[in-house]
Design an enzyme around this catalytic site. Structure first.
Site, PDB file in Angstrom:
ATOM      1  CB  CYS A   1      47.868  19.424  28.497  1.00  0.00           C
ATOM      2  SG  CYS A   1      48.160  19.931  26.787  1.00  0.00           S
TER       3      CYS A   1
ATOM      4  CG  ASP B   1      45.825  40.790  38.164  1.00  0.00           C
ATOM      5  OD1 ASP B   1      44.777  40.139  38.063  1.00  0.00           O
ATOM      6  OD2 ASP B   1      46.060  41.815  37.483  1.00  0.00           O
TER       7      ASP B   1
ATOM      8  CG  ASN C   1      45.421  36.763  27.959  1.00  0.00           C
ATOM      9  OD1 ASN C   1      46.363  36.170  27.466  1.00  0.00           O
ATOM     10  ND2 ASN C   1      45.498  37.373  29.138  1.00  0.00           N
TER      11      ASN C   1
ATOM     12  N   GLY D   1      37.718  38.387  38.132  1.00  0.00           N
ATOM     13  CA  GLY D   1      36.429  37.775  38.434  1.00  0.00           C
ATOM     14  C   GLY D   1      36.534  36.350  38.948  1.00  0.00           C
TER      15      GLY D   1
ATOM     16  CE  LYS E   1      41.751  44.140  38.396  1.00  0.00           C
ATOM     17  NZ  LYS E   1      41.124  43.361  37.296  1.00  0.00           N
TER      18      LYS E   1
ATOM     19  CB  CYS F   1      34.286  40.385  30.682  1.00  0.00           C
ATOM     20  SG  CYS F   1      35.712  40.688  31.688  1.00  0.00           S
TER      21      CYS F   1
ATOM     22  NE  ARG G   1      34.066  41.068  35.700  1.00  0.00           N
ATOM     23  CZ  ARG G   1      34.269  42.366  35.497  1.00  0.00           C
ATOM     24  NH1 ARG G   1      33.430  43.261  35.966  1.00  0.00           N
ATOM     25  NH2 ARG G   1      35.317  42.774  34.826  1.00  0.00           N
TER      26      ARG G   1
ATOM     27  CG  ASN H   1      38.277  45.807  37.802  1.00  0.00           C
ATOM     28  OD1 ASN H   1      39.344  46.327  38.139  1.00  0.00           O
ATOM     29  ND2 ASN H   1      38.000  45.526  36.541  1.00  0.00           N
ATOM     30  CG  LEU H   2      34.990  47.886  42.725  1.00  0.00           C
ATOM     31  CD1 LEU H   2      34.715  49.069  43.633  1.00  0.00           C
ATOM     32  CD2 LEU H   2      36.030  46.975  43.353  1.00  0.00           C
TER      33      LEU H   2
HETATM   34 ZN   LIG Z   1      48.096  18.163  25.347  1.00  0.00          ZN
END
Ligand SMILES: [Zn+2]
Length: 253
Positions: free
Chosen positions: A170, A59, A128, A38, A83, A186, A70, A67-68
């Site tokens: 970071c 990927d 993730n 997405g 993908k 999702c 979005r 999936n399609l």
């Molecule tokens: Zn840091």
């Protein structure tokens, strides 16, 4: 740039703040995009159309009918194909002028480190926390700018961690890995299609500015977007001096 490139990128060249030098820097740049879902879909489309010269897209999944709704870089006839290859085919159809490297793999932390080392900018379009933290560790280790995006339900966020700078926070300063963090997928939670379009497009915008040296980037700020109420919130990010990722790495360096 040749005549065809001058035409293709003419609307960038007309911008006073962009111009030929910035376009040349963009054409010479190498972006690593983790995830062609997405967020990756709009990011990849804009990086390719804008003329970011070399794009690696990583990927390990295959295109699925769900999936399609979005993931706009993929097509109906790509269902069942990897993908990375599906995205690369669409990008090449838009802009044959650039180099696209599809990697049909779910990158391990070691592999991510290798890939990040060779890139000028990294876009985290993954879904993730384990991957997000592995990408962040690699970007801290190799001092590469990281453009992070996330979107679920109606909630989106974008942040830039310009780890070329010694004082930059970071991703782990913001979302510590040992904190209670549950992956909200999702697959079960739902996601509003244009939301990931906005977030992924924003990631492309920031990545292009970072490598082209144009304007002021989002570095050190987190943007939160509520698509239901159409409201943006900006949060200033500070480096956590006790961060396990950038604190240790910098102390050892
Ligand atoms: Zn840091």
């Amino acid at each position: 740039m040749d005549d065809q490139q001058r035409l293709r990128y003419s609307r960038h060249l007309l911008l006073n703040e962009f111009g030929e030098e910035a376009q040349e820097r963009l054409l010479a740049a190498h972006a690593l995009v983790i995830g062609a879902g997405g967020l990756g879909s709009p990011a990849l489309l804009y990086l390719a159309s804008s003329g970011l010269g070399r794009i690696t897209v990583c990927d390990g999944d295959r295109v699925d009918l769900t999936n399609l709704q979005r993931q706009v870089v993929h097509r109906q006839d790509g269902i069942g194909t990897p993908k990375a290859a599906s995205a690369a085919a669409t990008m090449r159809a838009i802009n044959p002028d650039i180099r696209i490297e599809p990697l049909e793999e779910r990158a391990s932390p070691e592999r991510l480190s290798q890939l990040v080392r060779g890139a000028d900018v990294v876009l985290d379009c993954s879904d993730n926390f384990a991957t997000r933290h592995a990408i962040n560790r690699a970007c801290v280790a190799h001092r590469k700018p990281l453009v992070s995006g996330a979107g679920i339900r109606f909630d989106g966020q974008v942040a830039v961690f310009d780890l070329r700078r010694a004082d930059a926070p970071c991703y782990n300063c913001l979302f510590a890995e040992d904190a209670e963090a549950e992956d909200v997928r999702c697959a079960v939670m739902g996601v509003f299609a244009p939301l990931v379009g906005i977030v992924g497009t924003y990631q492309a915008l920031e990545a292009i500015k970072l490598v082209a040296g144009v304007g002021e980037t989002l570095a050190g700020r987190l943007m939160l977007f509520d698509a239901l109420s159409s409201r943006w919130h900006e949060v200033r990010l500070a480096r956590d001096p006790h961060c396990r990722v950038c604190g240790e790495a910098r102390a050892a360096a």
